[in-house]
Design a protein around this motif. Structure first.
Motif, PDB file in Angstrom:
ATOM      1  N   SER A   4       0.825  -1.207   0.000  1.00  0.00           N
ATOM      2  CA  SER A   4       0.000   0.000   0.000  1.00  0.00           C
ATOM      3  C   SER A   4       0.861   1.259   0.000  1.00  0.00           C
ATOM      4  N   VAL A   5       0.319   2.306  -0.624  1.00  0.00           N
ATOM      5  CA  VAL A   5       0.988   3.595  -0.675  1.00  0.00           C
ATOM      6  C   VAL A   5      -0.014   4.684  -0.317  1.00  0.00           C
ATOM      7  N   SER A   6       0.497   5.760   0.254  1.00  0.00           N
ATOM      8  CA  SER A   6      -0.324   6.924   0.584  1.00  0.00           C
ATOM      9  C   SER A   6       0.465   8.188   0.319  1.00  0.00           C
ATOM     10  N   GLU A  10      -0.942  15.304   6.071  1.00  0.00           N
ATOM     11  CA  GLU A  10      -0.811  15.138   7.517  1.00  0.00           C
ATOM     12  C   GLU A  10       0.364  14.217   7.856  1.00  0.00           C
ATOM     13  N   SER A  11       0.866  14.396   9.059  1.00  0.00           N
ATOM     14  CA  SER A  11       1.971  13.585   9.541  1.00  0.00           C
ATOM     15  C   SER A  11       1.522  12.138   9.707  1.00  0.00           C
ATOM     16  N   PHE A  12       2.472  11.236   9.742  1.00  0.00           N
ATOM     17  CA  PHE A  12       2.158   9.832   9.988  1.00  0.00           C
ATOM     18  C   PHE A  12       2.700   9.435  11.354  1.00  0.00           C
ATOM     19  N   ASP A  13       2.118   8.396  11.917  1.00  0.00           N
ATOM     20  CA  ASP A  13       2.512   7.874  13.222  1.00  0.00           C
ATOM     21  C   ASP A  13       3.272   6.577  12.990  1.00  0.00           C
ATOM     22  N   LEU A  14       4.587   6.618  13.153  1.00  0.00           N
ATOM     23  CA  LEU A  14       5.425   5.459  12.886  1.00  0.00           C
ATOM     24  C   LEU A  14       4.976   4.249  13.710  1.00  0.00           C
ATOM     25  N   ALA A  15       4.729   4.435  14.973  1.00  0.00           N
ATOM     26  CA  ALA A  15       4.329   3.310  15.829  1.00  0.00           C
ATOM     27  C   ALA A  15       3.021   2.693  15.354  1.00  0.00           C
ATOM     28  N   ALA A  16       2.058   3.514  15.002  1.00  0.00           N
ATOM     29  CA  ALA A  16       0.768   3.000  14.523  1.00  0.00           C
ATOM     30  C   ALA A  16       0.935   2.288  13.181  1.00  0.00           C
ATOM     31  N   GLU A  17       1.731   2.867  12.288  1.00  0.00           N
ATOM     32  CA  GLU A  17       1.982   2.228  10.995  1.00  0.00           C
ATOM     33  C   GLU A  17       2.638   0.863  11.204  1.00  0.00           C
ATOM     34  N   TYR A  18       3.618   0.805  12.101  1.00  0.00           N
ATOM     35  CA  TYR A  18       4.312  -0.457  12.364  1.00  0.00           C
ATOM     36  C   TYR A  18       3.363  -1.503  12.953  1.00  0.00           C
ATOM     37  N   ARG A  19       2.535  -1.101  13.898  1.00  0.00           N
ATOM     38  CA  ARG A  19       1.592  -2.048  14.518  1.00  0.00           C
ATOM     39  C   ARG A  19       0.652  -2.664  13.486  1.00  0.00           C
ATOM     40  N   GLN A  20       0.221  -1.881  12.523  1.00  0.00           N
ATOM     41  CA  GLN A  20      -0.708  -2.365  11.501  1.00  0.00           C
ATOM     42  C   GLN A  20      -0.007  -3.148  10.391  1.00  0.00           C
ATOM     43  N   PHE A  21       1.256  -2.916  10.220  1.00  0.00           N
ATOM     44  CA  PHE A  21       2.015  -3.462   9.095  1.00  0.00           C
ATOM     45  C   PHE A  21       2.270  -4.953   9.278  1.00  0.00           C
ATOM     46  N   GLY A  22       1.611  -5.768   8.477  1.00  0.00           N
ATOM     47  CA  GLY A  22       1.818  -7.214   8.519  1.00  0.00           C
ATOM     48  C   GLY A  22       1.495  -7.849   9.855  1.00  0.00           C
ATOM     49  N   ALA A  23       0.592  -7.241  10.605  1.00  0.00           N
ATOM     50  CA  ALA A  23       0.303  -7.685  11.970  1.00  0.00           C
ATOM     51  C   ALA A  23      -0.091  -9.153  12.065  1.00  0.00           C
ATOM     52  N   ASP A  24      -0.794  -9.670  11.101  1.00  0.00           N
ATOM     53  CA  ASP A  24      -1.292 -11.044  11.168  1.00  0.00           C
ATOM     54  C   ASP A  24      -0.485 -12.020  10.316  1.00  0.00           C
ATOM     55  N   ASP A  25       0.669 -11.614   9.831  1.00  0.00           N
ATOM     56  CA  ASP A  25       1.468 -12.451   8.941  1.00  0.00           C
ATOM     57  C   ASP A  25       2.604 -13.116   9.715  1.00  0.00           C
ATOM     58  N   ALA A  26       2.427 -14.385  10.061  1.00  0.00           N
ATOM     59  CA  ALA A  26       3.438 -15.114  10.826  1.00  0.00           C
ATOM     60  C   ALA A  26       4.663 -15.479   9.988  1.00  0.00           C
ATOM     61  N   GLY A  27       4.598 -15.244   8.683  1.00  0.00           N
ATOM     62  CA  GLY A  27       5.734 -15.525   7.809  1.00  0.00           C
ATOM     63  C   GLY A  27       6.759 -14.410   7.767  1.00  0.00           C
ATOM     64  N   PRO A  75      11.489 -11.416  -2.238  1.00  0.00           N
ATOM     65  CA  PRO A  75      10.354 -12.123  -1.643  1.00  0.00           C
ATOM     66  C   PRO A  75       9.807 -11.345  -0.442  1.00  0.00           C
ATOM     67  N   LEU A  76       8.911 -10.443  -0.727  1.00  0.00           N
ATOM     68  CA  LEU A  76       8.360  -9.578   0.310  1.00  0.00           C
ATOM     69  C   LEU A  76       6.961 -10.032   0.718  1.00  0.00           C
ATOM     70  N   ASN A  77       6.669  -9.870   1.981  1.00  0.00           N
ATOM     71  CA  ASN A  77       5.327 -10.139   2.487  1.00  0.00           C
ATOM     72  C   ASN A  77       4.475  -8.876   2.480  1.00  0.00           C
ATOM     73  N   ALA A  78       5.128  -7.722   2.637  1.00  0.00           N
ATOM     74  CA  ALA A  78       4.381  -6.470   2.701  1.00  0.00           C
ATOM     75  C   ALA A  78       5.297  -5.294   2.394  1.00  0.00           C
ATOM     76  N   VAL A  79       4.684  -4.248   1.810  1.00  0.00           N
ATOM     77  CA  VAL A  79       5.351  -2.968   1.552  1.00  0.00           C
ATOM     78  C   VAL A  79       4.364  -1.874   1.921  1.00  0.00           C
ATOM     79  N   ARG A  80       4.869  -0.855   2.598  1.00  0.00           N
ATOM     80  CA  ARG A  80       4.061   0.329   2.909  1.00  0.00           C
ATOM     81  C   ARG A  80       4.904   1.555   2.634  1.00  0.00           C
ATOM     82  N   VAL A  81       4.375   2.475   1.813  1.00  0.00           N
ATOM     83  CA  VAL A  81       5.045   3.743   1.517  1.00  0.00           C
ATOM     84  C   VAL A  81       4.075   4.869   1.852  1.00  0.00           C
ATOM     85  N   VAL A  82       4.537   5.811   2.667  1.00  0.00           N
ATOM     86  CA  VAL A  82       3.768   7.013   2.982  1.00  0.00           C
ATOM     87  C   VAL A  82       4.664   8.191   2.639  1.00  0.00           C
TER      88      VAL A  82
END
Length: 165
Positions: A4-6, A10-27, A75-82
């Motif tokens: 996902s990209v945004s 407005e500013s972003f919250d690094l801690a909140a972004e990290y918590r949501q990022f791949g939260a349910d991916d055990a891989g 081999p990526l499980n997730a990417v986030r760009v803000v």
């Protein structure tokens, strides 16, 4: 693969972004985070503000294409760009890139690849405002293009891929 990209003012919250990022991916075995900030000294010029403009719709597509390219090469499980736009001051966060992979090397390399491409290929227009009241448009530096050339050479020799931009 979550990707996902945004583009936002407005500013972003690094801690909140990290918590949501791949939260349910055990891989996911590694998450690499890069946060870029506005600095006050740029090429011997005191910068008091930075204005970023973009073309809505086109910019998001370009960022998505860069993130997708990274996901093809590693081999990526997730990417986030803000990426932020608008008027920013020194110490403001300007960009966040999160990459996740089963292994740290892939997460690190993909993160660096994304940042190097953002610096040279993302359609943002940057204007620095100096203490002297003057404003000037800022282009990518030679070092940014050198980093890009390194990736393009590696892509061609290691994967036989030719950049189509």
């Amino acid at each position: 693969m979550t990707n996902s990209v945004s583009v936002q003012s407005e500013s972003f919250d690094l801690a909140a972004e990290y918590r949501q990022f791949g939260a349910d991916d055990a891989g996911i075995g590694a998450v690499v985070a890069f946060v870029g900030r506005v600095r006050d000294l740029n090429l011997d010029r005191n910068v008091v503000a930075l204005s970023l403009e973009h073309y809505p719709g086109m910019t998001e597509k370009a960022l998505q294409r860069i993130a997708d390219e990274a996901a093809i090469r590693w081999p990526l499980n997730a990417v986030r760009v803000v990426h932020r736009v608008g008027d920013l001051k020194p110490t403001d966060d300007i960009v966040l890139v999160l990459t996740a992979s089963p292994h740290r090397k892939d997460a690190y390399e993909a993160n660096q690849f994304i940042m190097d491409y953002l610096k040279t290929r993302a359609p943002f227009w940057k204007k620095e405002h100096g203490v002297d009241g003057e404003a000037r448009w800022v282009d990518a530096r030679d070092s940014d293009y050198s980093a890009l050339e390194r990736w393009e050479h590696a892509l061609k020799t290691n994967w036989g891929i030719v950049d189509h931009d």
